[in-house]
Enzyme design. Structure first.
Site, short mmCIF file in Angstrom:
data_model
loop_
_atom_site.label_atom_id
_atom_site.label_comp_id
_atom_site.label_asym_id
_atom_site.label_seq_id
_atom_site.Cartn_x
_atom_site.Cartn_y
_atom_site.Cartn_z
N ASP A 135 98.50 108.08 95.45
CA ASP A 135 98.92 107.07 94.40
C ASP A 135 97.43 106.24 94.14
OD1 ASP A 135 101.69 107.55 94.64
OD2 ASP A 135 101.87 105.84 95.98
N LYS A 136 97.30 105.74 92.92
CA LYS A 136 96.25 105.16 92.39
C LYS A 136 95.44 104.21 93.48
CE LYS A 136 96.53 101.93 89.11
NZ LYS A 136 95.53 100.63 89.66
#
Length: 315
Positions: A135-136
């Site tokens: 995930d970012k």
């Protein structure tokens, strides 16, 4: 900037604007309205389903995103690199690949510059070399493929779960029980399609082993905990959903852990400078798909997570 003047007799706003501005689809206009890019007489418009009222509408259309990601000279922490693959320590806040709203500043942009375009094409134009994702706002160790042979080999390892992936998480409270295996079905939430959820049927199998390394606060009712998670599958948001399912959502998680946070924890997260979920991919181990060499890479949690742990220890 596009403009259209409506007289207020056109019905639904999104339909009226689509008719007045034929270069924009109704779906595109709905997205622009939701993003705050549409005004009426300089006042923001929020609902495309509302009735159109008379006035001058302005639509701020963002410039088109490039069809292919462009190389960017971004900082890149390289842990290992050879002719077939590259292992990096991805910082929190960096998206892995371009997506809507993130055309630049991604790991793919950085890899294209660093590797001078020598990345596997199997992942497609927008995701060259990408075999798995974080995930970012999740930091940590990732591997990307530079050759098609390595991409195929790495993909097989991930598909067979023949790869070591260990994460460190800081949670609100502690999971119950403190250690164990979580086996569920994960899929899109039926109440919010942007979220993943544990499902009774459907979805895909998701398996996570976890162990509480230490707790912060009273032993009987911990304020927070440091938890090690080992992935046996790699579903979207798997650790975030699984730990929330065990009653210990990740600190700083805006999707699965935002409710019920005490002022003490909220202040600790802010003081540490944590801007997303407290999750770090600490260890990645696998057999090199071309050379057969056993590889293992480890990185410490980022400064914000270390600072948060120190603050929690002092509480």
């Amino acid at each position: 900037m596009l403009e259209a003047r409506l007289d207020g007799t056109e019905g639904r706003l999104d339909r009226a604007l689509a008719s007045a501005l034929p270069t924009l689809s109704r779906a595109r206009l709905q997205a622009l309205i939701a993003g705050g890019a549409v005004t009426c007489d300089d006042a923001p418009v929020r609902q495309g389903s509302a009735a159109a009222r008379a006035g001058l509408y302005r639509v701020a259309v963002p410039p088109p995103e490039p069809a292919e990601p462009e190389p960017e000279a971004l900082p890149l922490a390289v842990l290992h690199e050879d002719a077939h693959l590259i292992v990096v320590d991805k910082p929190a806040g960096m998206p892995v690949h371009p997506s809507h709203g993130h055309a630049r500043g991604t790991l793919v942009n950085a890899l294209l510059h660093h590797c001078a375009g020598r990345l596997s094409g199997i992942g497609g134009v927008a995701r060259p070399g990408i075999v798995h994702r974080l995930d970012k706002d999740t930091s940590g160790v990732m591997v990307a493929a530079k050759s098609d042979a390595a991409h195929a080999g790495l993909s097989a390892l991930f598909a067979q779960h023949d790869i070591t992936r260990s994460y460190i998480a800081l949670t609100r409270g502690a999971p119950d029980p403190r250690a164990g295996r979580i086996e569920t079905r994960l899929g899109r939430s039926t109440s919010d399609r942007k979220k993943m959820a544990v499902l009774r049927s459907g979805g895909r199998e998701a398996v996570t082993d976890y162990a509480t390394l230490r707790t912060f606060g009273p032993d009987a009712r911990p304020l927070a905990a440091e938890v090690r998670c080992i992935l046996h599958t790699g579903r979207t948001h798997q650790i975030r959903v699984h730990l929330a399912h065990r009653g210990a959502p990740l600190l700083g998680d805006p999707v699965y852990g935002s409710g019920g946070v005490s002022p003490t924890l909220r202040e600790a997260v802010a003081a540490a400078g944590l801007s997303g979920q407290a999750l770090h991919a600490a260890i990645l181990g696998f057999v090199h798909p071309i050379t057969g060499e056993a590889l293992r890479f480890e990185s410490p949690p980022p400064r914000a997570m270390q600072a948060l742990a120190a603050i929690l220890t002092a509480l």
